[in-house]
Design a protein around this motif. Structure first.
Motif, PDB file in Angstrom:
ATOM      1  N   LEU A  85      45.876  50.646  50.517  1.00 27.27           N
ATOM      2  CA  LEU A  85      46.001  49.644  49.463  1.00 27.27           C
ATOM      3  C   LEU A  85      46.626  48.376  50.041  1.00 27.27           C
ATOM      4  N   VAL A  86      45.946  47.250  49.838  1.00 28.78           N
ATOM      5  CA  VAL A  86      46.446  45.941  50.258  1.00 28.78           C
ATOM      6  C   VAL A  86      46.696  45.131  48.995  1.00 28.78           C
ATOM      7  N   PHE A  87      47.967  44.771  48.763  1.00 30.63           N
ATOM      8  CA  PHE A  87      48.341  44.094  47.530  1.00 30.63           C
ATOM      9  C   PHE A  87      48.358  42.574  47.735  1.00 30.63           C
ATOM     10  N   THR A  88      47.834  41.869  46.752  1.00 33.29           N
ATOM     11  CA  THR A  88      47.903  40.407  46.781  1.00 33.29           C
ATOM     12  C   THR A  88      49.335  39.970  46.518  1.00 33.29           C
ATOM     13  N   PRO A  89      49.709  38.752  46.924  1.00 31.08           N
ATOM     14  CA  PRO A  89      51.057  38.268  46.602  1.00 31.08           C
ATOM     15  C   PRO A  89      51.278  38.219  45.104  1.00 31.08           C
ATOM     16  N   THR A  90      52.536  38.287  44.706  1.00 35.04           N
ATOM     17  CA  THR A  90      52.872  38.218  43.289  1.00 35.04           C
ATOM     18  C   THR A  90      52.374  36.906  42.688  1.00 35.04           C
ATOM     19  N   HIS A  91      51.758  37.015  41.510  1.00 35.78           N
ATOM     20  CA  HIS A  91      51.207  35.858  40.791  1.00 35.78           C
ATOM     21  C   HIS A  91      50.173  35.116  41.640  1.00 35.78           C
ATOM     22  N   ALA A  92      49.375  35.832  42.372  1.00 35.41           N
ATOM     23  CA  ALA A  92      48.314  35.210  43.182  1.00 35.41           C
ATOM     24  C   ALA A  92      47.024  36.007  43.028  1.00 35.41           C
ATOM     25  N   SER A  93      46.678  36.330  41.789  1.00 38.08           N
ATOM     26  CA  SER A  93      45.453  37.094  41.555  1.00 38.08           C
ATOM     27  C   SER A  93      44.210  36.322  41.971  1.00 38.08           C
ATOM     28  N   TRP A  94      44.328  34.990  42.115  1.00 39.30           N
ATOM     29  CA  TRP A  94      43.175  34.185  42.532  1.00 39.30           C
ATOM     30  C   TRP A  94      42.724  34.536  43.942  1.00 39.30           C
ATOM     31  N   LEU A  95      43.561  35.261  44.706  1.00 40.16           N
ATOM     32  CA  LEU A  95      43.156  35.694  46.042  1.00 40.16           C
ATOM     33  C   LEU A  95      42.294  36.947  46.004  1.00 40.16           C
ATOM     34  N   ASN A  96      42.091  37.502  44.819  1.00 39.13           N
ATOM     35  CA  ASN A  96      41.322  38.735  44.685  1.00 39.13           C
ATOM     36  C   ASN A  96      39.902  38.394  44.236  1.00 39.13           C
ATOM     37  N   TYR A  97      38.916  38.752  45.048  1.00 37.99           N
ATOM     38  CA  TYR A  97      37.534  38.344  44.779  1.00 37.99           C
ATOM     39  C   TYR A  97      37.020  38.885  43.450  1.00 37.99           C
ATOM     40  N   VAL A  98      37.486  40.052  43.033  1.00 36.77           N
ATOM     41  CA  VAL A  98      36.950  40.645  41.809  1.00 36.77           C
ATOM     42  C   VAL A  98      37.197  39.744  40.602  1.00 36.77           C
ATOM     43  N   GLU A  99      38.190  38.858  40.689  1.00 39.64           N
ATOM     44  CA  GLU A  99      38.430  37.931  39.589  1.00 39.64           C
ATOM     45  C   GLU A  99      37.246  36.981  39.409  1.00 39.64           C
ATOM     46  N   ILE A 100      36.565  36.651  40.480  1.00 43.54           N
ATOM     47  CA  ILE A 100      35.359  35.824  40.385  1.00 43.54           C
ATOM     48  C   ILE A 100      34.272  36.589  39.636  1.00 43.54           C
ATOM     49  N   PHE A 101      34.166  37.887  39.931  1.00 40.27           N
ATOM     50  CA  PHE A 101      33.181  38.709  39.219  1.00 40.27           C
ATOM     51  C   PHE A 101      33.526  38.779  37.733  1.00 40.27           C
ATOM     52  N   PHE A 102      34.796  38.977  37.391  1.00 44.39           N
ATOM     53  CA  PHE A 102      35.197  39.033  35.993  1.00 44.39           C
ATOM     54  C   PHE A 102      34.906  37.713  35.290  1.00 44.39           C
ATOM     55  N   SER A 103      35.097  36.606  35.989  1.00 45.14           N
ATOM     56  CA  SER A 103      34.789  35.310  35.395  1.00 45.14           C
ATOM     57  C   SER A 103      33.298  35.205  35.076  1.00 45.14           C
ATOM     58  N   LYS A 104      32.483  35.718  35.967  1.00 48.04           N
ATOM     59  CA  LYS A 104      31.034  35.697  35.730  1.00 48.04           C
ATOM     60  C   LYS A 104      30.659  36.579  34.549  1.00 48.04           C
ATOM     61  N   VAL A 105      31.294  37.745  34.435  1.00 44.78           N
ATOM     62  CA  VAL A 105      31.047  38.632  33.292  1.00 44.78           C
ATOM     63  C   VAL A 105      31.439  37.936  31.994  1.00 44.78           C
ATOM     64  N   ALA A 106      32.600  37.291  32.005  1.00 42.19           N
ATOM     65  CA  ALA A 106      33.076  36.633  30.794  1.00 42.19           C
ATOM     66  C   ALA A 106      32.143  35.517  30.359  1.00 42.19           C
ATOM     67  N   ARG A 107      31.626  34.741  31.325  1.00 45.35           N
ATOM     68  CA  ARG A 107      30.766  33.611  30.979  1.00 45.35           C
ATOM     69  C   ARG A 107      29.347  34.038  30.638  1.00 45.35           C
ATOM     70  N   SER A 108      28.864  35.103  31.278  1.00 44.34           N
ATOM     71  CA  SER A 108      27.468  35.492  31.113  1.00 44.34           C
ATOM     72  C   SER A 108      27.243  36.451  29.953  1.00 44.34           C
ATOM     73  N   VAL A 109      28.187  37.374  29.730  1.00 38.55           N
ATOM     74  CA  VAL A 109      27.964  38.443  28.765  1.00 38.55           C
ATOM     75  C   VAL A 109      28.963  38.411  27.617  1.00 38.55           C
ATOM     76  N   LEU A 110      30.240  38.302  27.926  1.00 35.34           N
ATOM     77  CA  LEU A 110      31.264  38.487  26.899  1.00 35.34           C
ATOM     78  C   LEU A 110      31.466  37.258  26.027  1.00 35.34           C
ATOM     79  N   ARG A 111      31.083  36.104  26.510  1.00 41.79           N
ATOM     80  CA  ARG A 111      31.267  34.898  25.705  1.00 41.79           C
ATOM     81  C   ARG A 111      30.387  34.941  24.461  1.00 41.79           C
ATOM     82  N   ARG A 112      31.020  34.846  23.303  1.00 40.75           N
ATOM     83  CA  ARG A 112      30.358  34.849  21.989  1.00 40.75           C
ATOM     84  C   ARG A 112      29.635  36.171  21.694  1.00 40.75           C
TER      85      ARG A 112
END
Length: 359
Positions: free
Chosen positions: A290-317
């Motif tokens: 397990l490799v942990f990102t720095p505290t309050h630095a979730s932007w360093l985790n690539y999966v957040e980009i995937f979640f953003s795409k899910v939110a904009r493509s599917v979950l929005r509205r």
């Protein structure tokens, strides 16, 4: 004030006079050619001699009316705008132009600025724009609270660099699986209370939806993006505790070949480092890293980009009839992503900070 059309006529007249004078024509010749009196040409000539041909095209500056608000008053007003409204005794968190104008009218004269006694909100807007200061807006920033930020960031960048190198190795020979993992909790299942109305030519161009809605509960999407292949492992659960995280690790353990190291990039959520999780990892020695990102630095985790795409493509509205439908639609979307996986390309710091990678 002169109309714009008048300004254009004046500029054209002055340009014609200056051009004729530049051709070595005397004042009388210029006046005859342009059909104007000699005095107008003389005044233009004097202007050219005084300020030059380019500046002569424009009107000379005039004194004008002295400003109603002094510079000291402007400075005082801007200083008040830079202080939170609540610190001046108001219930507001931020200033509004109207509130700041009222405050200035009440307290400005007492501070020695009598010119602020009748200040209007529009004038407040003009004064603040001269800096510019926008006290009615809030812009967020993130303070670094991790004392080991640089070291832990370097570890994260090494994970992305390793994923890039693993792509050059045949899949059967890869010794490590590198994944970016996180949970997206609180995905709401929302139902409509009236049917949506499709667009109708000549009536309305967009989809119409009733404002009322019904909450059906929430779910959590846990996902791990394989940084080498782009494949997305996922599961949708009701909660995101240690037991759900351990169950996800068991899914990864069953998916990848025995003996392969599974490197997981994730944040510092309590479920990721709980006693239950540590106990499970101890039962699988050499299987997980397990490799942990720095505290309050979730932007360093690539999966957040995937979640953003899910939110904009599917979950929005999105609107569903049940949580089961919500889970099914999320599943279908991720299946579409896995049918044509996108290879993650992380660029931040990999090429610009080679020293961090070598640390």
């Amino acid at each position: 004030m002169a109309k714009p059309g008048c300004l254009i006529v004046v500029d054209t007249f002055r340009s014609a006079v200056i051009l004729h004078l530049a051709d070595q024509n005397d004042v009388n010749e210029v006046a005859a050619k342009l059909g104007i009196d000699r005095q107008r040409v003389t005044r233009c000539l004097r202007r050219v001699i005084a300020v030059g041909p380019l500046e002569a095209l424009d009107d000379l500056p005039r004194s004008g009316r002295r400003p109603d608000i002094t510079e000291a008053a402007r400075t005082w007003l801007i200083g008040e705008a830079c202080v939170k409204a609540k610190e001046r005794g108001y219930p507001h968190e931020l200033w509004t132009l109207r509130l700041l104008a009222v405050h200035t009218r009440e307290h400005g004269p007492a501070a020695g600025h009598a010119c602020l006694a009748e200040l209007a909100p529009s004038t407040v807007h003009d004064v603040l724009n001269s800096q510019p200061v926008k006290p009615h807006k809030m812009r967020y920033y993130l303070q670094r609270r991790d004392p080991n930020f640089e070291m832990r960031k370097a570890e994260v960048l090494e994970v992305y660099a390793a994923a890039e190198m693993l792509r050059e190795i045949p899949e059967a020979d890869r010794p490590v699986a590198v994944l970016s993992y996180d949970e997206k909790p609180g995905i709401q299942a929302i139902a409509t209370t009236a049917p949506d109305l499709p667009p109708k030519p000549g009536k309305y161009a967009t989809m119409h939806r009733d404002h009322e809605y019904k909450r059906l509960g929430t779910v959590t999407l846990s996902a791990a993006v394989d940084l080498v292949s782009g494949f997305v492992h996922h599961v949708v659960t009701e909660r995101h505790r240690s037991r759900e995280f351990i169950a996800f690790l068991e899914r990864l353990d069953a998916h990848y070949p025995a003996g392969m190291l599974i490197c997981l990039l994730l944040d510092n959520h309590s479920a990721h480092c709980s006693r239950e999780t540590k106990r499970f990892l101890a039962s699988k020695p050499g299987r997980f890293e397990l490799v942990f990102t720095p505290t309050h630095a979730s932007w360093l985790n690539y999966v957040e980009i995937f979640f953003s795409k899910v939110a904009r493509s599917v979950l929005r509205r999105i609107r569903v009839t049940s949580k089961v439908e919500l889970v099914e639609r999320i599943r279908r979307y991720i299946e579409m992503c896995n049918a044509a996986p996108t290879l993650p390309r992380w660029r931040y710091g990999i090429n610009t900070e080679p020293k961090a990678l070598a640390a």
